[in-house]
Enzyme design. Structure first.
Site, PDB file in Angstrom:
ATOM      1  CB  SER A  21      -5.365   0.263   7.599  1.00 57.01           C
ATOM      2  OG  SER A  21      -5.100  -0.762   8.547  1.00 57.01           O
ATOM      3  CG  ASN A  31      -7.962  -1.121  13.356  1.00 59.58           C
ATOM      4  OD1 ASN A  31      -6.743  -1.103  13.487  1.00 59.58           O
ATOM      5  ND2 ASN A  31      -8.552  -0.786  12.220  1.00 59.58           N
ATOM      6  CG  ASP A  55       3.081  -0.806   9.995  1.00 55.62           C
ATOM      7  OD1 ASP A  55       3.277  -1.904   9.446  1.00 55.62           O
ATOM      8  OD2 ASP A  55       2.122  -0.065   9.683  1.00 55.62           O
ATOM      9  CG  HIS A  94      -0.719  -1.398   7.856  1.00 50.32           C
ATOM     10  ND1 HIS A  94      -0.242  -0.675   8.932  1.00 50.32           N
ATOM     11  CD2 HIS A  94      -2.077  -1.300   7.904  1.00 50.32           C
ATOM     12  CE1 HIS A  94      -1.263  -0.158   9.595  1.00 50.32           C
ATOM     13  NE2 HIS A  94      -2.374  -0.519   8.987  1.00 50.32           N
TER      14      HIS A  94
END
Length: 221
Positions: free
Chosen positions: A46, A112, A196, A199
């Site tokens: 991402s 991740n 969040d 990001h």
């Protein structure tokens, strides 16, 4: 007489077809020039897939603009997928290499894995195999290093960061030491992150490109 006419007609048709084909296809020099242009494949998660950003504002798009400004006729293919892990990138890579035939591969994966607390031995093995596969396909590889907050303990965070250095050293690949330098390690680390806190914002994307560019540029020469 009839045979001669038929022969003449065939010769004319063949000549016309050759002329049309020659006009439709690029010259050998043009083909060679086109095939020599770098093709940069970005395999990431991402952080490279413009998660939460307006389209065209991520660091990969900024990379395309930087290449244009530097008059480097490269083509950039962004094969990043939000949520992808090193295992997912490894599974996708053979088809990407076959389809796009890149000259350079930027590997931005691993974050991740850490967020999920996956065993680091698997992350290191996957990254090593990704770099190896890309190199075997004749590409130059740039591995993008990551660091994480000590959510899973300082030891895990330290060993996670070391994974990228180890793979780059063993595979003799170029390395970006820390992708989010100047973004996540500033005096106010939340300033350049989306709500969040994972990001980066659009304002952080030029900084991320600036972290990548000094290590990518020498590979393009």
């Amino acid at each position: 007489m009839n045979n001669d006419r038929r022969t003449t007609r065939r010769d004319c048709i063949a000549a016309a077809a050759a002329a049309l084909l020659g006009a439709a296809l690029p010259s050998r020099a043009q083909s060679a020039k086109g095939s020599g242009a770098p093709v940069i494949l970005v395999v990431g998660d991402s952080l490279s897939a413009e998660y939460g950003l307006a389209r065209g504002t991520g660091w990969v798009t900024l990379l395309e603009q930087r290449l244009d400004a530097e008059r480097i006729g490269a083509r950039v293919i962004n094969a990043s997928i939000s949520g992808d892990t090193t295992a997912g990138g490894l599974a996708r890579l053979p088809a990407l290499l076959q389809s796009h035939r890149p000259t350079h591969v930027i590997v931005e994966l691993g974050g991740n894995d850490a967020l999920r607390g996956l065993p680091l031995v698997g992350t290191e093995r996957n990254l090593s195999q990704i770099v190896q596969l890309a190199q075997q396909a004749g590409t130059r590889v740039l591995l993008v290093g990551m660091q994480i907050p000590p959510n899973f303990g300082a030891d895990y965070a330290r060993r996670f960061s070391a994974v990228f250095e180890t793979v780059a050293r063993q595979r003799k690949a170029a390395l970006v030491p820390f992708f989010l330098q100047g973004v996540a390690d500033g005096p106010d680390p939340t300033r350049l992150f989306q709500p969040d806190r994972i990001h980066p914002t659009a304002q952080a994307q030029p900084l991320m490109l600036d972290n990548v560019w000094p290590h990518l540029q020498p590979l393009l020469r």
